[in-house]
Design a protein around this motif. Sequence first.
Motif, short mmCIF file in Angstrom:
data_model
loop_
_atom_site.label_atom_id
_atom_site.label_comp_id
_atom_site.label_asym_id
_atom_site.label_seq_id
_atom_site.Cartn_x
_atom_site.Cartn_y
_atom_site.Cartn_z
N PRO A 168 38.01 89.28 46.77
CA PRO A 168 36.60 88.89 46.75
C PRO A 168 35.67 89.95 46.19
N TYR A 169 36.08 91.21 46.18
CA TYR A 169 35.23 92.29 45.67
C TYR A 169 35.36 92.49 44.16
N LEU A 170 36.32 91.80 43.53
CA LEU A 170 36.53 91.91 42.09
C LEU A 170 35.88 90.73 41.38
N THR A 171 35.71 90.87 40.07
CA THR A 171 35.23 89.74 39.28
C THR A 171 36.41 88.83 38.92
N GLU A 172 36.10 87.63 38.50
CA GLU A 172 37.17 86.71 38.10
C GLU A 172 38.00 87.28 36.96
N ALA A 173 37.33 87.94 36.00
CA ALA A 173 38.06 88.53 34.88
C ALA A 173 38.99 89.64 35.35
N GLU A 174 38.52 90.45 36.30
CA GLU A 174 39.36 91.53 36.81
C GLU A 174 40.57 90.99 37.56
N VAL A 175 40.35 89.94 38.37
CA VAL A 175 41.47 89.33 39.10
C VAL A 175 42.47 88.73 38.12
N GLY A 176 41.99 87.98 37.14
CA GLY A 176 42.87 87.36 36.18
C GLY A 176 43.72 88.36 35.42
N ARG A 177 43.08 89.43 34.97
CA ARG A 177 43.82 90.46 34.23
C ARG A 177 44.84 91.14 35.12
N LEU A 178 44.48 91.43 36.36
CA LEU A 178 45.41 92.07 37.29
C LEU A 178 46.61 91.19 37.56
N LEU A 179 46.38 89.90 37.77
CA LEU A 179 47.49 88.99 38.05
C LEU A 179 48.47 88.93 36.88
N HIS A 180 47.95 88.91 35.67
CA HIS A 180 48.84 88.89 34.49
C HIS A 180 49.61 90.20 34.36
N ARG A 181 48.97 91.32 34.65
CA ARG A 181 49.66 92.60 34.60
C ARG A 181 50.80 92.64 35.61
N ALA A 197 35.71 80.95 50.14
CA ALA A 197 35.12 79.79 49.47
C ALA A 197 33.85 80.21 48.73
N PRO A 198 33.44 79.44 47.72
CA PRO A 198 32.24 79.80 46.95
C PRO A 198 31.00 80.02 47.81
N TRP A 199 30.77 79.16 48.81
CA TRP A 199 29.56 79.33 49.62
C TRP A 199 29.62 80.61 50.44
N ALA A 200 30.82 81.02 50.86
CA ALA A 200 30.95 82.26 51.62
C ALA A 200 30.68 83.48 50.74
N VAL A 201 31.08 83.40 49.49
CA VAL A 201 30.81 84.50 48.56
C VAL A 201 29.31 84.62 48.30
N ARG A 202 28.65 83.48 48.14
CA ARG A 202 27.21 83.50 47.86
C ARG A 202 26.41 84.09 49.01
N MET A 203 26.92 84.01 50.22
CA MET A 203 26.18 84.49 51.39
C MET A 203 26.24 86.00 51.56
N ASN A 204 27.11 86.67 50.83
CA ASN A 204 27.28 88.11 50.99
C ASN A 204 27.16 88.79 49.64
N GLY A 205 26.24 89.72 49.52
CA GLY A 205 26.00 90.38 48.25
C GLY A 205 27.12 91.29 47.79
N LEU A 206 28.06 91.63 48.68
CA LEU A 206 29.17 92.49 48.30
C LEU A 206 30.28 91.72 47.60
N PHE A 207 30.38 90.41 47.83
CA PHE A 207 31.48 89.62 47.28
C PHE A 207 31.12 89.10 45.89
N ARG A 208 32.17 88.92 45.06
CA ARG A 208 31.94 88.53 43.67
C ARG A 208 32.79 87.36 43.21
N TRP A 209 33.98 87.16 43.81
CA TRP A 209 34.89 86.14 43.28
C TRP A 209 35.34 85.18 44.38
#
Length: 268
Positions: A168-181, A197-209
């Motif tokens: 949740p602390y990474l961006t979608e691009a960072e997660v995707g690249r890490l998974l492929h690596r 879940a998306p709504w849980a991420v939106r409620m916390n400014g620390l979460f990104r993905w």
Amino acid sequence: MTTDRIDFTSLSDEGVTWTLLGTLYLRAWESRRPNPILGDHYAAEAVDRIDYDFAKLRRRVLPGANQYLVALRAKQLDDWCAAFLTRHPDATVLQLGCGLDSRMLRLDPRGERNWFDLDVPGVIDLRRRLYPERGRYRMIPASVTDDAWLPKVPADRPVLIVAEGLFPYLTEAEVGRLLHRLTDRFATGELLFDGLAPWAVRMNGLFRWPVRDGHQIERMNPALTLAGEVPITAHGDLIPARPVRLVYKLMHAVPALRNSLVDYRFTF
């Protein structure tokens, strides 16, 4: 674990304090309650050795309720880990964003497995003072988004990759690249992580993905196959406190709340 006191009073970043000490404190608190779910006495021993204002932290992390969230999340991941290691006793374990988690002590206290815990250098410096390397257990000081650390983990056997409280602390691009690596590096194994879940991420400014469902990960990386997804609320019956147990039961009945925090298991 060593027994000398460790000074953590210099920690000032709110996000670092929460991810490092908040979850550790909640696991320690839960271990001291009657009929604990996770019973992480290693966390309790660590808290006893750390010089920090835990009374102030306690007011922020609200252990009366949040201890169960942390314990249930970790218990499901531990159960999956133990099952994998029973099937593959020669496996390598790679824990990403390990923080101050004591999973290696809970599952491999004598350091008999090839086990690697990875986190940024500052965290590993603190971690080494709590959990010294032993046997075949090693720590890697690096960011998961860096490229240089992955060859340090042998790829000659099945690998169990655990990322608790990380994605949740990474961006979608960072997660995707890490998974492929990871799937490019290792031929076979399992990936375990928790997603919000998306709504849980939106409620916390620390979460990104956010994670909408497990098949989202299969679309990001077709090498991964969804093998299990368990909402934290599914194990609410393990909670000894009746009022909190009822809250979890109600949450489990509402899809949006049931899917707020889910443990995922993938094979590759």
